[in-house]
Design a protein around this motif. Structure first.
Motif, mmCIF file in Angstrom:
data_model
loop_
_atom_site.group_PDB
_atom_site.id
_atom_site.type_symbol
_atom_site.label_atom_id
_atom_site.label_comp_id
_atom_site.label_asym_id
_atom_site.label_seq_id
_atom_site.Cartn_x
_atom_site.Cartn_y
_atom_site.Cartn_z
ATOM 1 N N GLU A 124 0.841 -1.279 -0.187
ATOM 2 C CA GLU A 124 0.149 -0.166 0.136
ATOM 3 C C GLU A 124 0.940 1.143 0.072
ATOM 4 O OE1 GLU A 124 -3.394 0.664 -0.653
ATOM 5 O OE2 GLU A 124 -3.101 -1.263 -1.128
ATOM 6 N N TRP A 125 1.959 1.369 0.877
ATOM 7 C CA TRP A 125 2.873 2.519 0.684
ATOM 8 C C TRP A 125 3.333 2.418 -0.588
ATOM 9 C CZ3 TRP A 125 8.561 1.535 0.356
ATOM 10 C CH2 TRP A 125 9.050 3.124 0.689
ATOM 11 N N ILE A 126 3.776 1.416 -1.276
ATOM 12 C CA ILE A 126 4.480 1.697 -2.674
ATOM 13 C C ILE A 126 3.233 2.104 -3.604
ATOM 14 C CG2 ILE A 126 5.278 0.303 -4.765
ATOM 15 C CD1 ILE A 126 6.784 -1.436 -2.359
ATOM 16 N N ARG A 127 1.983 1.778 -3.635
ATOM 17 C CA ARG A 127 0.949 2.082 -4.189
ATOM 18 C C ARG A 127 0.648 3.473 -4.103
ATOM 19 N NH1 ARG A 127 -2.772 -2.369 -3.410
ATOM 20 N NH2 ARG A 127 -1.932 -3.305 -5.089
ATOM 21 N N ASN A 128 0.679 3.749 -3.004
ATOM 22 C CA ASN A 128 0.273 5.268 -2.655
ATOM 23 C C ASN A 128 0.955 6.274 -1.827
ATOM 24 O OD1 ASN A 128 -0.251 4.943 0.034
ATOM 25 N ND2 ASN A 128 -2.237 4.092 -0.126
ATOM 26 N N GLY A 129 2.080 5.885 -1.483
ATOM 27 C CA GLY A 129 3.097 6.619 -1.006
ATOM 28 C C GLY A 129 2.879 7.123 0.420
ATOM 29 N N ASP A 130 1.771 6.962 1.104
ATOM 30 C CA ASP A 130 1.231 7.211 2.340
ATOM 31 C C ASP A 130 2.224 6.712 3.336
ATOM 32 O OD1 ASP A 130 0.319 7.615 4.737
ATOM 33 O OD2 ASP A 130 -1.743 6.780 4.269
ATOM 34 N N GLU A 131 3.051 7.325 3.978
ATOM 35 C CA GLU A 131 4.234 7.173 4.798
ATOM 36 C C GLU A 131 3.637 6.264 5.977
ATOM 37 O OE1 GLU A 131 8.237 6.701 5.529
ATOM 38 O OE2 GLU A 131 7.349 7.664 3.997
ATOM 39 N N SER A 132 2.464 6.452 6.315
ATOM 40 C CA SER A 132 1.916 5.674 7.636
ATOM 41 C C SER A 132 1.980 4.198 7.384
ATOM 42 C CB SER A 132 0.736 6.335 7.945
ATOM 43 O OG SER A 132 -0.370 6.028 6.888
ATOM 44 N N ASN A 133 1.582 3.864 5.994
ATOM 45 C CA ASN A 133 1.575 2.618 5.566
ATOM 46 C C ASN A 133 2.991 2.008 6.055
ATOM 47 O OD1 ASN A 133 -1.240 2.134 5.017
ATOM 48 N ND2 ASN A 133 -0.662 3.452 3.075
ATOM 49 N N LYS A 134 3.957 2.726 5.402
ATOM 50 C CA LYS A 134 5.301 2.041 5.730
ATOM 51 C C LYS A 134 5.639 2.010 7.028
ATOM 52 C CE LYS A 134 9.605 1.493 4.385
ATOM 53 N NZ LYS A 134 10.323 0.311 5.441
ATOM 54 N N ILE A 135 5.284 2.944 8.060
ATOM 55 C CA ILE A 135 5.311 2.808 9.427
ATOM 56 C C ILE A 135 4.866 1.500 9.965
ATOM 57 C CG2 ILE A 135 5.248 3.731 11.554
ATOM 58 C CD1 ILE A 135 5.659 6.645 10.002
ATOM 59 N N ARG A 136 3.591 1.271 9.613
ATOM 60 C CA ARG A 136 2.607 0.261 9.950
ATOM 61 C C ARG A 136 3.553 -1.121 9.776
ATOM 62 N NH1 ARG A 136 0.404 -2.174 13.917
ATOM 63 N NH2 ARG A 136 -1.474 -3.265 13.353
ATOM 64 N N SER A 137 3.787 -1.119 8.313
ATOM 65 C CA SER A 137 4.517 -2.263 7.929
ATOM 66 C C SER A 137 5.730 -2.614 8.831
ATOM 67 C CB SER A 137 4.924 -2.016 6.507
ATOM 68 O OG SER A 137 5.756 -3.073 5.885
ATOM 69 N N ASP A 138 6.634 -1.668 8.801
ATOM 70 C CA ASP A 138 7.890 -1.787 9.912
ATOM 71 C C ASP A 138 7.370 -2.603 11.339
ATOM 72 O OD1 ASP A 138 9.307 -1.061 7.653
ATOM 73 O OD2 ASP A 138 9.767 0.972 8.541
ATOM 74 N N LEU A 139 6.324 -1.651 11.798
ATOM 75 C CA LEU A 139 6.020 -2.294 13.274
ATOM 76 C C LEU A 139 5.463 -3.922 12.989
ATOM 77 C CD1 LEU A 139 3.940 0.752 14.513
ATOM 78 C CD2 LEU A 139 6.140 -0.085 15.205
ATOM 79 N N LEU A 140 4.668 -4.085 12.032
ATOM 80 C CA LEU A 140 4.183 -5.495 11.869
ATOM 81 C C LEU A 140 5.333 -6.437 11.665
ATOM 82 C CD1 LEU A 140 0.918 -4.763 10.169
ATOM 83 C CD2 LEU A 140 1.022 -5.740 12.317
ATOM 84 N N LEU A 141 6.372 -6.008 10.892
ATOM 85 C CA LEU A 141 7.468 -6.652 10.718
ATOM 86 C C LEU A 141 8.179 -7.214 11.949
ATOM 87 C CD1 LEU A 141 9.146 -8.213 8.350
ATOM 88 C CD2 LEU A 141 10.531 -6.074 8.112
ATOM 89 N N GLN A 142 8.432 -6.179 12.914
ATOM 90 C CA GLN A 142 9.013 -6.488 14.325
ATOM 91 C C GLN A 142 8.131 -7.477 15.089
ATOM 92 O OE1 GLN A 142 12.050 -5.412 15.348
ATOM 93 N NE2 GLN A 142 11.420 -6.450 17.074
ATOM 94 N N GLU A 143 6.846 -7.188 15.041
ATOM 95 C CA GLU A 143 5.804 -8.212 15.741
ATOM 96 C C GLU A 143 6.133 -9.468 15.153
ATOM 97 O OE1 GLU A 143 1.991 -6.658 16.086
ATOM 98 O OE2 GLU A 143 2.609 -4.596 16.611
ATOM 99 N N SER A 144 6.227 -9.548 14.043
ATOM 100 C CA SER A 144 6.317 -10.857 13.408
ATOM 101 C C SER A 144 7.505 -11.588 13.636
ATOM 102 C CB SER A 144 6.306 -10.866 11.645
ATOM 103 O OG SER A 144 6.564 -12.059 11.129
ATOM 104 N N PHE A 145 8.540 -10.535 13.831
ATOM 105 C CA PHE A 145 10.104 -11.313 14.274
ATOM 106 C C PHE A 145 9.874 -11.824 15.677
ATOM 107 C CE2 PHE A 145 14.190 -10.575 16.158
ATOM 108 C CZ PHE A 145 14.757 -11.321 15.588
#
Length: 162
Positions: A124-145
Motif C-alpha cells: 500500500e505504501w508503494i501504491r499510494n506513497g502514504d508514509e503511515s503504511n510504511k511505518i505500520r509495515s515496519d511495526l508489523l514486521l517487528q511483531e512478526s519477528f
C-alpha cells in the motif's frame, strides 16, 4: 496338583500380559517419536517455503528500488506473493502437532499472519506513497519477528532442549 497347574498357567498368563503391555508401550513410544519427527519435518518445510517466498518478495522490492522493474510489475508480483502466503498459512491448519507443540504452531502461524499484514502495508505504501503504511509495515514486521522468536523458544522447550 491341580492347584500347581493353575498357578503355572496364571504365571504364564501374567507373563504374557506383561510382555504384551511392554511391547505395546514400546511400540506406542516409537510411534509417538515417529509422529513427532514427521511433524517437525512438516513444520520445517512450511518455514522453508515461507523463507523462500519472503526472499522472493524482498528481492522484487529491491529490484523496484533499483528501477529494474516497474511499480506495476511489482504490484502484479505482490498479488502472486499474497496468494502464496495464504497457501502457506493454510498449511499450518493441516498440521497435526503433538499437544506439547500446539502453542509453538500457533505462534508460527501468528508470525506468518503478521508478515502478510506487514507486506500488505508495504505494498500500500508503494501504491499510494502514504508514509503511515510504511511505518505500520515496519511495526508489523517487528511483531512478526518477535512472534517467530517466541515460536522457536516454545518449540525448543517442547522438544525438551530449551
Amino acid at each position: 496338583m491341580k492347584s500347581g497347574r493353575k498357578s503355572t498357567y496364571a504365571a504364564i498368563g501374567i507373563g504374557i500380559v506383561v510382555i504384551a503391555l511392554a511391547s505395546f508401550f514400546i511400540y506406542s513410544a516409537d510411534q509417538a517419536k515417529a509422529r513427532g519427527f514427521s511433524f517437525g519435518n512438516q513444520l520445517q518445510a512450511i518455514q522453508d517455503q515461507l523463507k523462500q517466498t519472503q526472499n522472493e518478495f524482498y528481492s522484487k522490492k529491491i529490484m523496484l528500488d533499483e528501477k529494474d522493474i516497474t511499480t506495476e510489475e511489482f504490484l502484479r508480483f505482490a498479488d502472486e506473493h499474497f496468494e502464496k502466503m495464504n497457501q502457506i498459512m493454510a498449511k499450518y491448519d493441516e498440521l497435526m502437532p503433538p499437544e506439547s507443540f500446539s502453542s509453538s504452531v500457533k505462534l508460527f502461524k501468528m508470525s506468518t499472519q503478521k508478515q502478510i499484514e506487514s507486506d500488505q502495508f508495504l505494498v500500500e505504501w508503494i501504491r499510494n506513497g502514504d508514509e503511515s503504511n510504511k511505518i505500520r509495515s515496519d511495526l508489523l514486521l517487528q511483531e512478526s519477528f518477535e512472534s517467530e522468536m517466541a515460536a522457536l523458544a516454545s518449540y525448543e522447550k517442547a522438544r525438551g532442549t530449551g
